[in-house]
Structures are given as structure tokens and as C-alpha cells.
Motif scaffolding. Structure first.
Motif, PDB file in Angstrom:
ATOM      1  N   UNK A  66       0.821  -1.201   0.000  1.00  0.00           N
ATOM      2  CA  UNK A  66       0.000   0.000   0.000  1.00  0.00           C
ATOM      3  C   UNK A  66       0.866   1.266   0.000  1.00  0.00           C
ATOM      4  N   UNK A  67       1.980   1.229   0.719  1.00  0.00           N
ATOM      5  CA  UNK A  67       2.840   2.420   0.763  1.00  0.00           C
ATOM      6  C   UNK A  67       3.339   2.813  -0.626  1.00  0.00           C
ATOM      7  N   UNK A  68       3.654   1.830  -1.449  1.00  0.00           N
ATOM      8  CA  UNK A  68       4.090   2.144  -2.820  1.00  0.00           C
ATOM      9  C   UNK A  68       2.972   2.802  -3.619  1.00  0.00           C
ATOM     10  N   UNK A  69       1.743   2.350  -3.411  1.00  0.00           N
ATOM     11  CA  UNK A  69       0.600   2.954  -4.098  1.00  0.00           C
ATOM     12  C   UNK A  69       0.377   4.399  -3.645  1.00  0.00           C
ATOM     13  N   UNK A  70       0.546   4.635  -2.346  1.00  0.00           N
ATOM     14  CA  UNK A  70       0.403   5.987  -1.815  1.00  0.00           C
ATOM     15  C   UNK A  70       1.476   6.890  -2.413  1.00  0.00           C
ATOM     16  N   UNK A  71       2.711   6.416  -2.429  1.00  0.00           N
ATOM     17  CA  UNK A  71       3.812   7.199  -2.999  1.00  0.00           C
ATOM     18  C   UNK A  71       3.567   7.507  -4.473  1.00  0.00           C
ATOM     19  N   UNK A  72       2.996   6.545  -5.185  1.00  0.00           N
ATOM     20  CA  UNK A  72       2.701   6.749  -6.601  1.00  0.00           C
ATOM     21  C   UNK A  72       1.669   7.862  -6.792  1.00  0.00           C
ATOM     22  N   UNK A 118       5.399  14.243   1.253  1.00  0.00           N
ATOM     23  CA  UNK A 118       6.045  12.938   1.325  1.00  0.00           C
ATOM     24  C   UNK A 118       5.308  12.071   2.338  1.00  0.00           C
ATOM     25  N   UNK A 119       5.312  10.793   2.097  1.00  0.00           N
ATOM     26  CA  UNK A 119       4.700   9.834   3.007  1.00  0.00           C
ATOM     27  C   UNK A 119       5.588   9.656   4.226  1.00  0.00           C
ATOM     28  N   UNK A 120       5.015   9.799   5.405  1.00  0.00           N
ATOM     29  CA  UNK A 120       5.735   9.547   6.654  1.00  0.00           C
ATOM     30  C   UNK A 120       5.426   8.135   7.124  1.00  0.00           C
ATOM     31  N   UNK A 121       4.123   7.798   7.158  1.00  0.00           N
ATOM     32  CA  UNK A 121       3.743   6.434   7.542  1.00  0.00           C
ATOM     33  C   UNK A 121       2.316   6.133   7.101  1.00  0.00           C
ATOM     34  N   UNK A 122       2.020   4.848   7.086  1.00  0.00           N
ATOM     35  CA  UNK A 122       0.679   4.368   6.803  1.00  0.00           C
ATOM     36  C   UNK A 122       0.361   3.318   7.849  1.00  0.00           C
ATOM     37  N   UNK A 123      -0.657   3.592   8.664  1.00  0.00           N
ATOM     38  CA  UNK A 123      -0.986   2.688   9.760  1.00  0.00           C
ATOM     39  C   UNK A 123      -2.497   2.724   9.992  1.00  0.00           C
ATOM     40  N   UNK A 124      -3.114   1.562  10.111  1.00  0.00           N
ATOM     41  CA  UNK A 124      -4.564   1.455  10.347  1.00  0.00           C
ATOM     42  C   UNK A 124      -5.373   2.248   9.319  1.00  0.00           C
ATOM     43  N   UNK A 125      -4.933   2.182   8.078  1.00  0.00           N
ATOM     44  CA  UNK A 125      -5.591   2.852   6.949  1.00  0.00           C
ATOM     45  C   UNK A 125      -5.599   4.377   7.080  1.00  0.00           C
ATOM     46  N   UNK A 126      -4.684   4.902   7.889  1.00  0.00           N
ATOM     47  CA  UNK A 126      -4.498   6.344   8.025  1.00  0.00           C
ATOM     48  C   UNK A 126      -3.137   6.697   7.439  1.00  0.00           C
ATOM     49  N   UNK A 127      -3.125   7.669   6.540  1.00  0.00           N
ATOM     50  CA  UNK A 127      -1.894   8.141   5.900  1.00  0.00           C
ATOM     51  C   UNK A 127      -1.408   9.376   6.659  1.00  0.00           C
ATOM     52  N   UNK A 128      -0.126   9.369   7.004  1.00  0.00           N
ATOM     53  CA  UNK A 128       0.496  10.546   7.597  1.00  0.00           C
ATOM     54  C   UNK A 128       1.505  11.075   6.597  1.00  0.00           C
ATOM     55  N   UNK A 129       1.365  12.361   6.260  1.00  0.00           N
ATOM     56  CA  UNK A 129       2.277  12.980   5.299  1.00  0.00           C
ATOM     57  C   UNK A 129       2.988  14.162   5.943  1.00  0.00           C
ATOM     58  N   UNK A 130       4.063  14.570   5.299  1.00  0.00           N
ATOM     59  CA  UNK A 130       4.785  15.784   5.693  1.00  0.00           C
ATOM     60  C   UNK A 130       4.885  16.666   4.462  1.00  0.00           C
ATOM     61  N   UNK A 131       4.540  17.929   4.649  1.00  0.00           N
ATOM     62  CA  UNK A 131       4.738  18.893   3.577  1.00  0.00           C
ATOM     63  C   UNK A 131       6.178  19.376   3.613  1.00  0.00           C
ATOM     64  N   UNK A 132       6.734  19.603   2.437  1.00  0.00           N
ATOM     65  CA  UNK A 132       8.104  20.084   2.303  1.00  0.00           C
ATOM     66  C   UNK A 132       8.100  21.333   1.434  1.00  0.00           C
ATOM     67  N   UNK A 133       9.230  22.034   1.441  1.00  0.00           N
ATOM     68  CA  UNK A 133       9.349  23.241   0.635  1.00  0.00           C
ATOM     69  C   UNK A 133       8.419  24.324   1.139  1.00  0.00           C
TER      70      UNK A 133
END
Length: 90
Positions: free
Chosen positions: A1-7, A25-40
Motif C-alpha cells: 500500500x505504501x508504494x501505491x500511496x507514494x505513486x 512525502x509519506x511519513x507512515x501508513x498505519x490502520x488505513x491512516x496516511x500521515x504525510x509531511x509537507x516540504x518546501x
């Protein structure tokens, strides 16, 4: 799933964010919850929470039905910590 999220981030979301000088960017994927970090430019943008809700969350959920939620990572990223360590060790 992480690869799909990154895609989805790389192909659908980041091209939009790059128009404003940022990316996600993807930080983590756990319990169907996506955690991202904004950059720039997006990292310190006052509209980051709106971008998360109105763009990132909607596009990820449309593409990947398993995702229940999307949240923004809090705190300092590893890259910034590494830079700070290098500066302090000089």
C-alpha cells in the motif's frame, strides 16, 4: 500500500504542490491512516491544513479506497535534524 500511496503523491498530488514550491512525502501508513509531511513552501504555509483537506486527502481517497484518513505529521523532519547536528558539531 505504501508504494501505491507514494505513486499517487508523485503522479497526482506533487505536481499540483510543485506549482506552489512545495511537495508532500509519506511519513507512515498505519490502520488505513496516511500521515504525510509537507516540504518546501508547503511546510510553513498558513493554508497547509486546507491543502491537506481539499487536495491531498480527496485525491488519495479517490485513488485508494482503503484509506480512511489523512493527517499531517507534526515536528521536525530527519533531514533538518541531521543538518542541525552537523552545524552543532562544528
Amino acid at each position: 500500500m505504501e508504494n501505491n500511496i507514494k505513486k499517487v503523491l508523485n503522479e497526482k498530488i506533487n505536481p499540483i504542490l510543485l506549482n506552489h514550491g512545495g511537495e508532500a512525502e509519506l511519513v507512515k501508513f498505519n490502520d488505513n491512516i496516511v500521515t504525510i509531511r509537507f516540504k518546501g513552501a508547503c511546510a510553513n504555509c498558513p493554508s497547509a491544513s486546507k491543502t491537506l483537506e481539499d487536495t491531498v486527502s480527496i485525491l488519495l481517497k479517490e485513488e485508494l479506497k482503503e484509506i480512511k484518513g489523512v493527517k499531517l505529521a507534526q515536528g521536525v523532519g530527519d533531514k533538518l535534524i541531521d543538518i542541525a547536528k552537523k552545524i552543532l558539531n562544528k
